[in-house]
Design a protein around this motif. Sequence first.
Motif, mmCIF file in Angstrom:
data_model
loop_
_atom_site.group_PDB
_atom_site.id
_atom_site.type_symbol
_atom_site.label_atom_id
_atom_site.label_comp_id
_atom_site.label_asym_id
_atom_site.label_seq_id
_atom_site.Cartn_x
_atom_site.Cartn_y
_atom_site.Cartn_z
ATOM 1 N N TYR A 113 39.956 13.763 24.082
ATOM 2 C CA TYR A 113 40.268 14.804 25.072
ATOM 3 C C TYR A 113 41.627 14.548 25.723
ATOM 4 O O TYR A 113 42.463 15.460 25.833
ATOM 5 N N ASP A 114 41.878 13.322 26.133
ATOM 6 C CA ASP A 114 43.137 12.987 26.805
ATOM 7 C C ASP A 114 44.305 12.954 25.831
ATOM 8 O O ASP A 114 45.429 13.341 26.180
ATOM 9 N N GLU A 115 44.060 12.496 24.602
ATOM 10 C CA GLU A 115 45.126 12.430 23.595
ATOM 11 C C GLU A 115 45.658 13.818 23.252
ATOM 12 O O GLU A 115 46.804 13.956 22.814
ATOM 13 N N ASN A 116 44.837 14.828 23.441
ATOM 14 C CA ASN A 116 45.220 16.190 23.084
ATOM 15 C C ASN A 116 45.448 17.062 24.300
ATOM 16 O O ASN A 116 45.153 18.267 24.292
ATOM 17 N N GLN A 117 45.983 16.443 25.362
ATOM 18 C CA GLN A 117 46.378 17.143 26.590
ATOM 19 C C GLN A 117 45.238 17.962 27.183
ATOM 20 O O GLN A 117 45.452 19.018 27.770
ATOM 21 N N GLN A 118 43.995 17.468 26.994
ATOM 22 C CA GLN A 118 42.806 18.085 27.597
ATOM 23 C C GLN A 118 42.619 19.530 27.137
ATOM 24 O O GLN A 118 42.040 20.347 27.848
ATOM 25 N N ARG A 119 43.063 19.824 25.916
ATOM 26 C CA ARG A 119 42.954 21.181 25.385
ATOM 27 C C ARG A 119 41.804 21.345 24.396
ATOM 28 O O ARG A 119 41.406 22.464 24.092
ATOM 29 N N TYR A 120 41.303 20.243 23.851
ATOM 30 C CA TYR A 120 40.254 20.348 22.848
ATOM 31 C C TYR A 120 38.914 20.704 23.476
ATOM 32 O O TYR A 120 38.514 20.122 24.482
ATOM 33 N N GLY A 121 38.213 21.662 22.839
ATOM 34 C CA GLY A 121 36.863 22.003 23.240
ATOM 35 C C GLY A 121 35.851 21.269 22.370
ATOM 36 O O GLY A 121 36.186 20.354 21.615
ATOM 37 N N VAL A 122 34.596 21.710 22.442
ATOM 38 C CA VAL A 122 33.498 21.008 21.767
ATOM 39 C C VAL A 122 33.706 20.898 20.267
ATOM 40 O O VAL A 122 33.601 19.812 19.688
ATOM 41 N N ARG A 123 34.015 21.996 19.616
ATOM 42 C CA ARG A 123 34.076 21.988 18.154
ATOM 43 C C ARG A 123 35.252 21.172 17.630
ATOM 44 O O ARG A 123 35.115 20.465 16.619
ATOM 45 N N ARG A 124 36.387 21.237 18.279
ATOM 46 C CA ARG A 124 37.543 20.457 17.811
ATOM 47 C C ARG A 124 37.327 18.977 18.059
ATOM 48 O O ARG A 124 37.736 18.147 17.244
ATOM 49 N N ILE A 125 36.691 18.628 19.164
ATOM 50 C CA ILE A 125 36.393 17.214 19.419
ATOM 51 C C ILE A 125 35.346 16.718 18.433
ATOM 52 O O ILE A 125 35.442 15.586 17.918
ATOM 53 N N THR A 126 34.344 17.555 18.119
ATOM 54 C CA THR A 126 33.335 17.161 17.137
ATOM 55 C C THR A 126 33.980 16.907 15.780
ATOM 56 O O THR A 126 33.668 15.915 15.102
ATOM 57 N N MET A 154 30.034 16.225 26.990
ATOM 58 C CA MET A 154 31.210 16.791 27.648
ATOM 59 C C MET A 154 30.813 17.495 28.934
ATOM 60 O O MET A 154 31.549 17.439 29.934
ATOM 61 N N HIS A 155 29.678 18.155 28.921
ATOM 62 C CA HIS A 155 29.186 18.818 30.136
ATOM 63 C C HIS A 155 28.894 17.786 31.214
ATOM 64 O O HIS A 155 29.241 17.977 32.386
ATOM 65 N N ASP A 156 28.265 16.670 30.821
ATOM 66 C CA ASP A 156 27.959 15.618 31.789
ATOM 67 C C ASP A 156 29.228 15.015 32.386
ATOM 68 O O ASP A 156 29.255 14.637 33.564
ATOM 69 N N MET A 157 30.279 14.929 31.556
ATOM 70 C CA MET A 157 31.551 14.354 32.025
ATOM 71 C C MET A 157 32.467 15.407 32.641
ATOM 72 O O MET A 157 33.577 15.098 33.074
ATOM 73 N N LYS A 158 31.991 16.668 32.628
ATOM 74 C CA LYS A 158 32.771 17.788 33.197
ATOM 75 C C LYS A 158 34.126 17.934 32.495
ATOM 76 O O LYS A 158 35.169 18.132 33.134
ATOM 77 N N LEU A 159 34.099 17.839 31.170
ATOM 78 C CA LEU A 159 35.310 18.016 30.368
ATOM 79 C C LEU A 159 35.292 19.410 29.764
ATOM 80 O O LEU A 159 34.403 19.751 28.990
ATOM 81 N N LEU A 160 36.254 20.213 30.128
ATOM 82 C CA LEU A 160 36.343 21.576 29.619
ATOM 83 C C LEU A 160 37.673 21.743 28.908
ATOM 84 O O LEU A 160 38.723 21.435 29.477
ATOM 85 N N GLY A 161 37.628 22.208 27.671
ATOM 86 C CA GLY A 161 38.860 22.441 26.936
ATOM 87 C C GLY A 161 39.663 23.559 27.576
ATOM 88 O O GLY A 161 39.125 24.610 27.894
ATOM 89 N N LYS A 162 40.954 23.326 27.776
ATOM 90 C CA LYS A 162 41.800 24.361 28.362
ATOM 91 C C LYS A 162 42.060 25.453 27.331
ATOM 92 O O LYS A 162 42.315 25.181 26.168
ATOM 93 N N ARG A 163 42.005 26.664 27.798
ATOM 94 C CA ARG A 163 42.316 27.775 26.910
ATOM 95 C C ARG A 163 43.835 27.971 26.888
ATOM 96 O O ARG A 163 44.450 28.206 27.918
ATOM 97 N N PRO A 164 44.443 27.875 25.701
ATOM 98 C CA PRO A 164 45.899 28.010 25.652
ATOM 99 C C PRO A 164 46.344 29.426 25.972
ATOM 100 O O PRO A 164 45.608 30.386 25.729
#
Length: 218
Positions: free
Chosen positions: A51-64, A83-93
């Motif tokens: 998530y951090d390596e990709n500027q917090q832009r990756y969502g569930v499917r890309r991280i999977t 990701m929900h537990d960690m409150k990580l949400l992929g940014k929409r470009p």
Amino acid sequence: MIKELRDRGYKLKYLLTAMGMSRSTYYYELGRTDAVALRNTGLSAEIRRIYDENQQRYGVRRITAELHNRGFEVNHKRVQRLMHDMKLLGKRPKEKYYSYKGEVGKTADNLLKQDFISDTPLEKWTTDISQFNMGWGKCYFSPILDMCGNEIISYNVSLHPNMEQIKDILDKAFAKFPKLTGLIMHSDQGWQYQHAYYRTELEKHGITQSDVQKGELP
């Protein structure tokens, strides 16, 4: 539930009796739960890393997909839960908003010729509209930017890319700088920038309009 109640001070033997569970079953399930938690800890750390390596832009499917590339056997539902537990949400470009609809008004020459650098404030401004796709729909961001230092002069966020948005950013800009001499305003040939109101307002404030020509890079 038993573990939580036990942590609150209730005696294990009474809890097991109430739940109809044997002591051996309890410790087996407890060990399995701890093992899953341990595996999730390592997986969560890797998810956070991707998530951090990709500027917090990756969502569930890309991280999977990236986890699979790194040798993790995991499905997207588990990744989604973590990701929900960690409150990580992929940014929409943001997406380029294409406002060109042909010649619906008057256009101007390209006065900048790709020279987007200025050493002097209030010499070159540029404006554009970017589209953002959100979970609830689309919104449109329109700024005016000074090419000297990339200062945002004014901006508007709207649910619709209309002339009200353009009027708002111009009004805000001219409220800050009522007297402008020798300024160039650069944009694409979107219908908003061909509109009579836009052209008249620039002329009224002594601003020279400049447009990217069709086929040129903005």
